[in-house]
Design an enzyme around this catalytic site. Structure first.
Site, PDB file in Angstrom:
ATOM      1  N   GLU A 413       0.774  -1.288   0.029  1.00 26.19           N
ATOM      2  CA  GLU A 413      -0.181   0.041  -0.028  1.00 26.19           C
ATOM      3  C   GLU A 413       0.874   1.305   0.138  1.00 26.19           C
ATOM      4  O   GLU A 413       0.568   2.271   0.701  1.00 26.19           O
ATOM      5  CB  GLU A 413      -0.931  -0.033   1.003  1.00 26.19           C
ATOM      6  CG  GLU A 413      -2.286  -1.061   0.752  1.00 26.19           C
ATOM      7  CD  GLU A 413      -3.114  -0.956   1.819  1.00 26.19           C
ATOM      8  OE1 GLU A 413      -3.516   0.092   2.334  1.00 26.19           O
ATOM      9  OE2 GLU A 413      -4.171  -2.001   2.233  1.00 26.19           O
TER      10      GLU A 413
HETATM   11  C1  LIG Z   1       1.750  -9.870  -0.050  1.00 26.14           C
HETATM   12  C2  LIG Z   1       1.473  -8.677  -0.964  1.00 26.14           C
HETATM   13  C3  LIG Z   1       0.261  -8.180  -1.046  1.00 26.14           C
HETATM   14  C4  LIG Z   1      -0.435  -7.338  -1.917  1.00 26.14           C
HETATM   15  N1  LIG Z   1      -1.450  -7.137  -2.114  1.00 26.14           N
HETATM   16  C5  LIG Z   1      -2.076  -6.160  -3.035  1.00 26.14           C
HETATM   17  C6  LIG Z   1      -3.438  -5.947  -3.324  1.00 26.14           C
HETATM   18  O1  LIG Z   1      -4.321  -6.486  -2.759  1.00 26.14           O
HETATM   19  N2  LIG Z   1      -3.847  -5.154  -4.470  1.00 26.14           N
HETATM   20  C7  LIG Z   1      -2.668  -4.308  -5.018  1.00 26.14           C
HETATM   21  O2  LIG Z   1      -3.025  -3.613  -5.873  1.00 26.14           O
HETATM   22  N3  LIG Z   1      -1.331  -4.415  -4.805  1.00 26.14           N
HETATM   23  C8  LIG Z   1      -0.973  -5.342  -3.782  1.00 26.14           C
HETATM   24  N4  LIG Z   1       0.451  -5.444  -3.589  1.00 26.14           N
HETATM   25  C9  LIG Z   1       1.227  -4.779  -4.298  1.00 26.14           C
HETATM   26  C10 LIG Z   1       1.800  -3.743  -3.413  1.00 26.14           C
HETATM   27  O3  LIG Z   1       1.078  -2.742  -3.165  1.00 26.14           O
HETATM   28  C11 LIG Z   1       3.281  -3.673  -4.340  1.00 26.14           C
HETATM   29  O4  LIG Z   1       4.192  -4.380  -4.002  1.00 26.14           O
HETATM   30  C12 LIG Z   1       4.032  -1.898  -3.549  1.00 26.14           C
HETATM   31  O5  LIG Z   1       3.048  -0.943  -4.170  1.00 26.14           O
HETATM   32  C13 LIG Z   1       5.393  -1.931  -4.299  1.00 26.14           C
HETATM   33  O6  LIG Z   1       5.508  -2.279  -5.649  1.00 26.14           O
HETATM   34  P1  LIG Z   1       6.392  -3.271  -6.111  1.00 26.14           P
HETATM   35  O7  LIG Z   1       6.705  -4.459  -5.376  1.00 26.14           O
HETATM   36  O8  LIG Z   1       6.371  -3.168  -7.818  1.00 26.14           O
HETATM   37  O9  LIG Z   1       7.764  -2.523  -5.944  1.00 26.14           O
HETATM   38  P2  LIG Z   1       8.551  -1.296  -6.815  1.00 26.14           P
HETATM   39  O10 LIG Z   1       7.824  -0.424  -7.114  1.00 26.14           O
HETATM   40  O11 LIG Z   1       9.570  -2.092  -7.501  1.00 26.14           O
HETATM   41  O12 LIG Z   1       9.524  -0.860  -5.744  1.00 26.14           O
HETATM   42  C14 LIG Z   1      10.483  -1.497  -5.022  1.00 26.14           C
HETATM   43  C15 LIG Z   1      11.453  -0.633  -3.989  1.00 26.14           C
HETATM   44  O13 LIG Z   1      12.101   0.318  -4.692  1.00 26.14           O
HETATM   45  C16 LIG Z   1      11.951   1.641  -3.826  1.00 26.14           C
HETATM   46  N5  LIG Z   1      11.244   2.700  -4.562  1.00 26.14           N
HETATM   47  C17 LIG Z   1      10.268   2.575  -5.533  1.00 26.14           C
HETATM   48  N6  LIG Z   1       9.991   4.018  -6.039  1.00 26.14           N
HETATM   49  C18 LIG Z   1      10.710   4.654  -5.323  1.00 26.14           C
HETATM   50  C19 LIG Z   1      11.061   6.362  -5.294  1.00 26.14           C
HETATM   51  N7  LIG Z   1      10.011   6.743  -5.999  1.00 26.14           N
HETATM   52  N8  LIG Z   1      11.620   6.758  -4.206  1.00 26.14           N
HETATM   53  C20 LIG Z   1      12.587   5.952  -3.381  1.00 26.14           C
HETATM   54  N9  LIG Z   1      12.220   4.698  -3.514  1.00 26.14           N
HETATM   55  C21 LIG Z   1      11.511   4.039  -4.336  1.00 26.14           C
HETATM   56  C22 LIG Z   1      11.341   1.261  -2.462  1.00 26.14           C
HETATM   57  O14 LIG Z   1      12.237   0.600  -1.591  1.00 26.14           O
HETATM   58  C23 LIG Z   1      10.461  -0.096  -3.003  1.00 26.14           C
HETATM   59  O15 LIG Z   1      10.168  -0.733  -1.999  1.00 26.14           O
HETATM   60  C24 LIG Z   1       0.718  -6.690  -2.653  1.00 26.14           C
HETATM   61  C25 LIG Z   1       2.160  -6.964  -2.435  1.00 26.14           C
HETATM   62  C26 LIG Z   1       2.475  -7.841  -1.554  1.00 26.14           C
HETATM   63  C27 LIG Z   1       3.855  -8.436  -1.681  1.00 26.14           C
END
Ligand SMILES: Cc1cc2nc3c(=O)[nH]c(=O)nc-3n(C[C@H](O)[C@H](O)[C@H](O)COP(=O)(O)OP(=O)(O)OC[C@H]3O[C@@H](n4cnc5c(N)ncnc54)[C@H](O)[C@@H]3O)c2cc1C
Length: 594
Positions: A413
């Site tokens: 989130e």
């Molecule tokens: C168990 C689980 C349940 C989930 N449930 C849902 C759900 O019900 N519905 C839904 O829509 N999504 C869901 N998600 C998705 C979750 O919201 C995303 O994993 C989250 O938003 C991060 O996106 P990403 O994993 O693609 O990481 P990325 O966007 O690839 O980011 C990876 C890391 O990069 C860094 N980063 C990224 N952007 C920036 C920035 N601008 N500045 C500084 N650092 C940055 C942060 O440290 C981040 O943790 C779920 C994820 C998990 C693991």
């Protein structure tokens, strides 16, 4: 304009559209960035009205009894499944439609009451609290907030009882933190009766067990070649809906079903569009505000479990002929957990009350709550883990599970880094715009109207700079804390102004500076919530003639520690090793082989 500038302009325009839709009352957090203490929103400490409190007590005791008898968090983790009987039971107690209006089969509770329920579940099982959040806080939220009467009447009754389950599907491979980058397409049919959806979603909680999914997809903007995001209600019985992976094996919250699905030429009737077409990103971000609020409640519950476990062990485990609780380094950890748990509860309650009282914009506060509580909980778990020593590492105790479960909180989130930067930038926008007015007029002094505007902005800025805001408390014992808080807000505002004047636009990319500003703002908000709660408790103790409680000592400690942190964050704005950090990172990133 180069490509980077164009991208930046696009991002700014998107953010402006999303966040600053119209004139709004000054919220608490935005007020902090302008040197104000908007006391009406935070004092006195909010209370659930008596009539609803009685109803909530009934629901809570029914819930506790059900959870005591039927919820086995260790088994849920082991089997990577929440039994249907647990889901049905939660539905019977009313948890799955807690805040939905009674006319649609919900329990009609406020967010504050809902947070008490989530805290109770969060104390026991993170899988179950995340499941409830996915269904109720975000899964059916867009329907509750933006659905028409017909849509609510059609979908909500079964979703409120748990006969049907909900999910919220935003994330895709290319749209993680960059939520605006949704690629799933929704093309309108020629006769306008439906949309045709194509694309894939991943990491979606409840995807494979949900009967109704709120799905974000990209729709064409009529009369242009642009696209924007729209929210749709999708059901898995629609031809072309395909679950690619029902339960992605994972590290923590293993009981939740996190899945991937594809939509291939799925025809979604136009009656299933949720909210204004093209405003899906605003819909999604508003939904996430609610998710982040209950995140705070779940983390509060888990922190209270940490405290209970820490006390139990420190009072019984003996080494060097003493129970562990005799050692100062153990006491330090336990005191901090108590202080943080107190603050997490206060912050959650006040943020939930913003929603209940109809504050128009609480994005900053919900982001602060989410980052603060998830980071503090991680510390709490790490501390209690350490107090348990080697025994924490084994699966017969809940600590290794709690640690695995808690790790997602800093990512889901909205990753905490993204939210931290967001807090600083949105917060600084207010004073930043005032400075821009002043600057623009200095550059073009002939614009008379502009000069008047700049004069007003300048006066406002200057006023906030010379005035230490008053923090009103009723208890004489808290006056010193209140005046320290007022002074820290004043210093914070000076620091924000100085940073804006010194760095101007490049500040948009200076995340290390943003982090210190956001951290200071979060601690100012947390301290305010603690002071408000502490004040209310002292007043009530005085009325009842009772003496100080461990809670009040925890509040006292929190304020002292929080004020010290704020001073440290502000000092770090000018005294830091940022250049060296960035140079090292750059060098390492460009020499991966070394
Ligand atoms: C168990 C689980 C349940 C989930 N449930 C849902 C759900 O019900 N519905 C839904 O829509 N999504 C869901 N998600 C998705 C979750 O919201 C995303 O994993 C989250 O938003 C991060 O996106 P990403 O994993 O693609 O990481 P990325 O966007 O690839 O980011 C990876 C890391 O990069 C860094 N980063 C990224 N952007 C920036 C920035 N601008 N500045 C500084 N650092 C940055 C942060 O440290 C981040 O943790 C779920 C994820 C998990 C693991």
């Amino acid at each position: 304009m180069n490509k980077l500038d164009a991208q930046r302009q696009k991002e700014i325009q998107q953010a402006e559209e999303l966040l600053f839709a119209g004139p709004q009352a000054l919220g608490f957090a935005k007020g902090l960035f302008q040197g104000h203490f908007v006391s009406d929103w935070v004092m006195p400490y909010p209370r659930i009205p008596d009539a609803q409190n009685a109803e909530l007590d009934g629901t809570l005791s029914e819930l506790r009894q059900f959870l005591n008898e039927h919820l086995d968090a260790a088994e849920i983790d082991r089997n990577a499944d929440i039994p249907r009987s647990v889901i049905d039971g939660l539905g019977r107690v009313g948890v799955l439609g807690m805040t939905a209006p009674k006319e649609y089969g919900g329990s009609g509770f406020s967010q504050m009451a809902n947070c008490k329920i989530l805290e109770e579940i969060g104390r026991r099982c993170a899988s179950t609290s995340v499941f409830v959040n996915a269904h109720h806080s975000i899964g059916i939220r867009a329907l509750l907030l933006f659905g028409t009467h017909e849509q609510k009447q059609r979908w909500l009754p079964k979703l409120c009882t748990g006969e049907q389950l909900g999910a919220f599907a935003l994330t895709e491979k290319e749209a993680g933190s960059d939520a605006a980058n949704v690629q799933m397409q929704a093309r309108p049919s020629e006769d306008g009766s439906h949309f045709i959806l194509n694309g894939e979603k991943r990491y979606i909680t409840n995807a494979a067990i949900a009967d109704v999914l709120t799905v974000m997809a990209r729709t064409p903007v009529p009369g242009s070649d642009k696209t924007s995001i729209t929210a749709f209600l999708v059901t898995p019985d629609m031809p072309g809906f395909e679950i690619i992976e029902a339960r992605m094996p994972k590290m923590g919250i293993r009981g939740t079903a996190t899945g991937r699905f594809a939509l291939r030429d799925v025809k979604v009737p136009k009656e299933n569009v949720l909210g204004p077409p093209g405003k899906g990103l605003k819909v999604a971000l508003t939904v996430l505000d609610f998710g982040r609020t209950t995140f705070g409640a779940c983390c509060t519950g888990a922190a209270k479990t940490c405290l209970r476990l820490a006390i139990e062990h420190a009072n019984t485990r003996k080494q060097f002929d003493k129970t562990l609780g005799n050692f100062h380094l153990v006491q330090k950890k336990i005191a901090r957990i108590a202080a943080d748990a107190y603050a997490m509860e206060a912050m959650t309650t006040i943020t939930a009350a913003f929603i209940d009282r109809g504050l128009e914009d609480y994005m900053l506060e919900t982001a602060m709550l989410k980052v603060f509580t998830t980071e503090r909980l991680w510390e709490c778990i790490n501390d209690v883990f350490q107090i348990y020593g080697g025994s924490a590492y084994f699966v017969d105790l809940p600590l290794e599970r709690m640690m695995r479960d808690a790790r997602i909180n800093q990512i889901g989130e909205g990753a905490n880094e993204v939210l931290t930067s967001f807090i600083a930038l949105v917060g600084m926008r207010g004073p930043g715009m005032e400075f821009k007015e002043i600057y623009d007029t200095m550059v073009k002094p002939t614009r008379e109207q502009g000069f008047a505007k700049a004069w007003t902005a300048g006066k406002a800025r200057f006023g906030a700079t010379v005035r230490v805001p008053e923090v009103p408390v009723r208890s004489a014992e808290l006056r010193s804390f209140a005046s320290q808080l007022g002074r820290l807000i004043w210093r914070f505002n000076l620091a924000v102004n100085r940073a804006l004047i010194t760095y101007r636009e490049p500040i948009l990319d200076m995340q290390l500076l943003q982090e210190r500003i956001a951290n200071a703002a979060m601690d100012l908000f947390a301290s305010t919530c603690v002071l408000s709660r502490y004040d209310a408790e002292l007043q009530s103790a005085q009325r009842n003639g009772s003496s100080s409680s461990p809670d009040q000592l925890a509040a006292d400690l929190f304020l002292r520690q929080s004020f010290r942190r704020i001073r440290r964050f502000l000092a770090g704005l000018t005294d830091n090793e940022d250049k060296s950090v960035l140079a090292t990172a750059k060098s390492v990133l460009s020499n991966p082989g070394d």
